[in-house]
Design a protein around this motif. Structure first.
Motif, PDB file in Angstrom:
ATOM      1  N   LEU A 471      -7.828   4.308  -5.180  1.00  0.00           N
ATOM      2  CA  LEU A 471      -7.705   4.718  -4.122  1.00  0.00           C
ATOM      3  C   LEU A 471      -6.671   4.373  -3.095  1.00  0.00           C
ATOM      4  O   LEU A 471      -5.916   5.443  -2.648  1.00  0.00           O
ATOM      5  CB  LEU A 471      -8.609   5.397  -3.304  1.00  0.00           C
ATOM      6  CG  LEU A 471      -9.375   4.147  -1.953  1.00  0.00           C
ATOM      7  CD1 LEU A 471      -8.788   4.268  -1.063  1.00  0.00           C
ATOM      8  CD2 LEU A 471     -10.848   4.170  -2.209  1.00  0.00           C
ATOM      9  N   VAL A 472      -6.578   2.666  -3.305  1.00  0.00           N
ATOM     10  CA  VAL A 472      -5.214   2.761  -2.347  1.00  0.00           C
ATOM     11  C   VAL A 472      -3.785   2.982  -2.619  1.00  0.00           C
ATOM     12  O   VAL A 472      -2.972   3.086  -2.120  1.00  0.00           O
ATOM     13  CB  VAL A 472      -5.494   1.309  -2.115  1.00  0.00           C
ATOM     14  CG1 VAL A 472      -3.883   0.259  -1.607  1.00  0.00           C
ATOM     15  CG2 VAL A 472      -6.791   1.060  -1.038  1.00  0.00           C
ATOM     16  N   GLU A 473      -3.592   2.602  -4.079  1.00  0.00           N
ATOM     17  CA  GLU A 473      -2.356   2.727  -4.894  1.00  0.00           C
ATOM     18  C   GLU A 473      -2.040   4.364  -4.850  1.00  0.00           C
ATOM     19  O   GLU A 473      -1.508   4.377  -4.859  1.00  0.00           O
ATOM     20  CB  GLU A 473      -3.279   2.616  -6.437  1.00  0.00           C
ATOM     21  CG  GLU A 473      -1.372   2.995  -7.098  1.00  0.00           C
ATOM     22  CD  GLU A 473      -2.307   2.387  -8.784  1.00  0.00           C
ATOM     23  OE1 GLU A 473      -1.682   3.581  -9.158  1.00  0.00           O
ATOM     24  OE2 GLU A 473      -2.093   1.343  -9.119  1.00  0.00           O
ATOM     25  N   LYS A 474      -3.486   5.426  -4.837  1.00  0.00           N
ATOM     26  CA  LYS A 474      -2.199   6.630  -4.898  1.00  0.00           C
ATOM     27  C   LYS A 474      -2.698   7.144  -3.276  1.00  0.00           C
ATOM     28  O   LYS A 474      -2.544   8.290  -3.556  1.00  0.00           O
ATOM     29  CB  LYS A 474      -3.562   7.531  -5.496  1.00  0.00           C
ATOM     30  CG  LYS A 474      -3.543   6.880  -7.476  1.00  0.00           C
ATOM     31  CD  LYS A 474      -4.880   7.931  -8.064  1.00  0.00           C
ATOM     32  CE  LYS A 474      -4.918   7.525  -9.463  1.00  0.00           C
ATOM     33  NZ  LYS A 474      -3.755   7.013 -10.346  1.00  0.00           N
ATOM     34  N   THR A 475      -3.441   7.210  -2.550  1.00  0.00           N
ATOM     35  CA  THR A 475      -3.298   7.825  -1.090  1.00  0.00           C
ATOM     36  C   THR A 475      -2.309   6.901  -0.156  1.00  0.00           C
ATOM     37  O   THR A 475      -3.083   7.501   1.494  1.00  0.00           O
ATOM     38  CB  THR A 475      -4.811   8.495  -0.927  1.00  0.00           C
ATOM     39  OG1 THR A 475      -5.648   7.311  -1.255  1.00  0.00           O
ATOM     40  CG2 THR A 475      -5.982   8.499  -2.040  1.00  0.00           C
ATOM     41  N   SER A 476      -2.512   5.651  -0.181  1.00  0.00           N
ATOM     42  CA  SER A 476      -1.842   4.448   0.911  1.00  0.00           C
ATOM     43  C   SER A 476      -0.532   4.897   0.873  1.00  0.00           C
ATOM     44  O   SER A 476       0.703   4.617   0.154  1.00  0.00           O
ATOM     45  CB  SER A 476      -1.640   3.156   0.835  1.00  0.00           C
ATOM     46  OG  SER A 476      -1.654   2.663   1.462  1.00  0.00           O
ATOM     47  N   THR A 477       0.414   6.284   1.518  1.00  0.00           N
ATOM     48  CA  THR A 477       1.073   6.898   1.611  1.00  0.00           C
ATOM     49  C   THR A 477       2.084   6.342   2.937  1.00  0.00           C
ATOM     50  O   THR A 477       0.912   5.655   3.725  1.00  0.00           O
ATOM     51  CB  THR A 477       1.073   8.154   2.616  1.00  0.00           C
ATOM     52  OG1 THR A 477       0.320   8.649   3.471  1.00  0.00           O
ATOM     53  CG2 THR A 477       0.531   9.154   0.552  1.00  0.00           C
ATOM     54  N   THR A 478       3.298   6.802   3.155  1.00  0.00           N
ATOM     55  CA  THR A 478       4.217   6.303   3.905  1.00  0.00           C
ATOM     56  C   THR A 478       3.126   7.032   5.379  1.00  0.00           C
ATOM     57  O   THR A 478       3.463   6.268   7.131  1.00  0.00           O
ATOM     58  CB  THR A 478       5.457   6.231   5.201  1.00  0.00           C
ATOM     59  OG1 THR A 478       5.748   5.828   3.461  1.00  0.00           O
ATOM     60  CG2 THR A 478       5.953   6.157   5.490  1.00  0.00           C
TER      61      THR A 478
END
Length: 512
Positions: A471-478
């Motif tokens: 989830l961090v990889e796929k939803t941590s956005t700018t």
């Protein structure tokens, strides 16, 4: 596109009455069957002014049981709506499973009119239409049946219809100066409509162009298409459900279920590769005196920033996730203790109730979006779909995998509206969690927090760690980054959380 529409289509009075008699019975039967189905029906009525959208909707309510139809029409945004992301008003009004929702002046109206009036260039128009496509795909992927009808009239026919309405004492109120202005811009509206239909007519949400010169023909066409589509969709959903049940039964038959006794001292299973959590330095700490000093300073800073946010109408959403007993509640209390109780709301989320299960999983979060200047704190959130529901098997793999994109889009809309969005994951080591669990068992006022489920979740520590990594990889956005907090030292964690919230608020306020 509209040049090929069959203009002037009509139906005789005798044929109309004959078909309506049968159709009404079929619609009522289908509507009762629909109440037991696992999907909602979303009907969008759009098109040319005076083409019979309102007349058709009124007849649908007359022919069916209106108690099981939600009618939604939008004119101007109220203050309550302008203070929230644009799609809040539509998510709020979505029908639950088993019901029909009819939308007049829907999510298409604003971009369509703005484009016809020249307020949007083609690129901005396409961007708005792409947002609509994502919205409808999100609903359709969850099972919703989406039917969209474009009621069409030629320019001469529209003029004739408007003049006829003006001559009728009971109907002339329907015709406004805006209607005539739109008629003058007919070619602009037609151009905008053709692009709208071309870009947003998809297999999961197709447009049907209905000739509206004869109201009887138009209403029958719409009603019969609704009848056929519900029957078709219901049969497809039923077949898919039966296939899934058969596969689940086969899988269950191949497994032997043995109820295991909980071993509270058993070590947790660890992953053989590093993750974003295993790479955290869990030894971080802060001295007691420094903690007191930092706490006082940061709480004062947060109080000033929160009051400034209220004055400027800047909303804030805080999302707290983390391991069981990680200290989310303690961190939240250090935030709320410095705020005006009238300006914030803390929302703890557990398993969805019956009303929430009858909607898309994001519905229960959309309806709690902050008003201007308010702070909403989510203790657990929409990430349950890719955490608990993934790890415990409550969501199918295709459901939780597509949720990453749905969540990113959801958060983009929040941030685009100007809301401060802070996402915090508080992590503790398995050893620290075990110590806290045992301490809770011995503390009377904390004992209620500890359940057998908490102990069982420790057995899936590695599964949850893998899910967090994804989830961090796929939803941590700018626009909406995750802040990972080392939580073995509660005091250190609270300071880091407060500083993160203050920094985010300060950055946003500098922009306003």
């Amino acid at each position: 596109m509209f040049e090929t529409a069959e203009l002037g289509r009509s139906i005789s009075k005798a044929e109309y009455e004959e078909r309506v008699e049968t159709l009404r019975i079929e619609l009522l039967e289908i509507q009762q069957d629909l109440r037991q189905c696992d999907f909602p029906v979303i009907i969008v009525m759009a098109g040319v002014d005076g083409a019979g959208k309102g007349t058709t909707v009124n007849l649908l309510n007359e022919w069916m049981d209106s108690r099981w139809i939600d009618n939604n029409a939008y004119v101007r945004h109220s203050d309550e709506e302008t203070e929230r992301p644009r799609y809040w008003r539509y998510w709020r009004d979505l029908p639950p499973k088993g019901k029909i929702g009819i939308f007049l002046s829907s999510w298409y109206s604003s971009p369509f009119i703005d484009r016809a009036y020249g307020h949007l260039d083609e690129a901005d128009y396409d961007e708005r239409l792409d947002r609509i496509k994502i919205f409808e795909k999100t609903l359709a992927d969850d099972g919703a049946l989406i039917l969209k009808f474009w009621m069409h009239l030629g320019k001469d026919a529209q003029k004739k219809r408007l003049k006829k309405l003006e001559k009728n004492e009971l109907q002339k109120w329907r015709v406004t100066k805006t209607d005539w202005k739109h008629w003058e811009l007919y070619d602009k509206f037609t151009e905008a409509a053709e692009r709208l239909i071309m870009r947003t007519s998809k297999g999961h949400a197709p447009w049907s162009i209905v000739e509206g010169e004869d109201n009887k023909y138009a209403s029958l066409t719409v009603a019969e298409q609704i009848r056929d589509a519900i029957q078709r969709h219901s049969a497809q959903r039923r077949s898919a459900k039966e296939a899934q049940a058969a596969m689940a039964q086969q899988a269950k038959a191949g497994k032997k279920t043995v109820k295991k006794k909980i071993d509270k001292d058993a070590p947790v299973r660890e992953l053989p590769y590093p993750t974003v959590l295993s790479c955290l330095d869990m030894s971080k700490t802060i001295e007691k005196e420094e903690y007191k000093k930092e706490l006082k300073s940061l709480q004062g800073r947060l109080n000033k920033l929160a009051r400034k946010a209220i004055d400027r109408g800047v909303s804030t959403i805080l999302v707290f996730e983390g391991s069981d007993a990680a200290g989310k509640g303690g961190a939240i209390r250090r935030i709320t203790s410095t705020l005006d109780a009238r300006s914030y709301k803390v929302l703890p989320f557990a398993a969805p109730n019956d009303e929430e299960r009858a909607h898309h999983y994001l519905w229960r979060f959309w309806r709690h979006m902050s008003r201007a200047g308010r702070m909403t704190i989510f203790d657990r959130s929409w990430y349950g779909r890719v955490l608990v529901e993934r790890c415990e098997g409550f969501a199918r793999e295709e459901e939780w995998r597509r949720a990453y994109g749905e969540i990113v889009d959801f958060e983009d809309q929040i941030v685009d509206h100007g809301t401060v969005l802070v996402k915090i994951w508080i992590h503790i080591s398995p050893e620290e969690q075990l110590a806290r669990f045992k301490a809770r068992e011995l503390t009377p006022w904390k004992k209620w927090k500890l359940t057998d489920e908490d102990w069982r979740n420790r057995e899936k520590w590695a599964d949850y760690e893998e899910a967090v990594n994804d989830l961090v990889e796929k939803t941590s956005t700018t626009a909406a980054p995750w802040t990972l907090v080392e939580g073995n030292d509660k005091k250190y964690a609270r300071i880091k959380v407060l500083r993160t919230v203050c920094d985010a608020l300060e950055k946003r306020l500098k922009q306003s």
